[in-house]
Design an enzyme around this catalytic site. Structure first.
Site: not given
Ligand code: TYD
Length: 125
Positions: A41
């Site tokens: 992302h």
């Molecule tokens: P994501 O940022 O997509 O993680 P990665 O890039 O490591 O795969 O986040 C994973 C999940 O966690 C998504 O449902 C959003 C949630 N999330 C939060 O609730 N708060 C946060 O501060 C972060 C970074 C993610």
């Protein structure tokens, strides 16, 4: 900005917020397992300092269509501004990524589709 103090008892890492280019509003960490790519992302408006708390992590970044790769070891860090597409995976069995972010979590700030990312990036230019 990030200081690691290691001795026979283990290691201690520290970051002084005064040294950051933004005032953090959030800290989160990601515990990573082998063969799983995370990230995939970009953010529309978020500054981050990401650092490796444990293990070794391989990052792939896109600044628009320009791709770069970095491997960070424990205690190493990177500043990420907005509009950088990132993907990362651990090298080895596990790793822990830490992140200081300039804004609270906001799903609307995410771009999770790579084609949409490139489109948005080209619009900004
Ligand atoms: P994501 O940022 O997509 O993680 P990665 O890039 O490591 O795969 O986040 C994973 C999940 O966690 C998504 O449902 C959003 C949630 N999330 C939060 O609730 N708060 C946060 O501060 C972060 C970074 C993610």
């Amino acid at each position: 900005m990030l200081k690691m103090l290691s001795d026979s008892r283990g290691s201690l890492g520290t970051i002084e917020f005064v040294d950051l280019p933004f005032i953090p509003q959030r800290f989160y960490w990601v515990s990573m397992v082998e063969n799983e790519v995370r990230g995939k992302h970009a953010h529309k408006n978020l500054e981050q300092v990401i650092f490796v708390q444990k293990g070794k992590i391989k990052f792939q970044f896109y600044n628009g269509a320009v791709q770069s790769t970095a491997i960070l070891h424990e205690g190493e860090y990177l500043y990420l501004g907005s509009s950088i597409w990132r993907e990362f995976e651990c090298i080895g069995e596990s790793a822990i990524l830490g992140c200081l972010a300039s804004q609270a979590y906001n799903e609307d700030d995410y771009i999770r589709d790579f084609d949409a990312y490139l489109e948005t990036f080209n619009e900004i230019l």
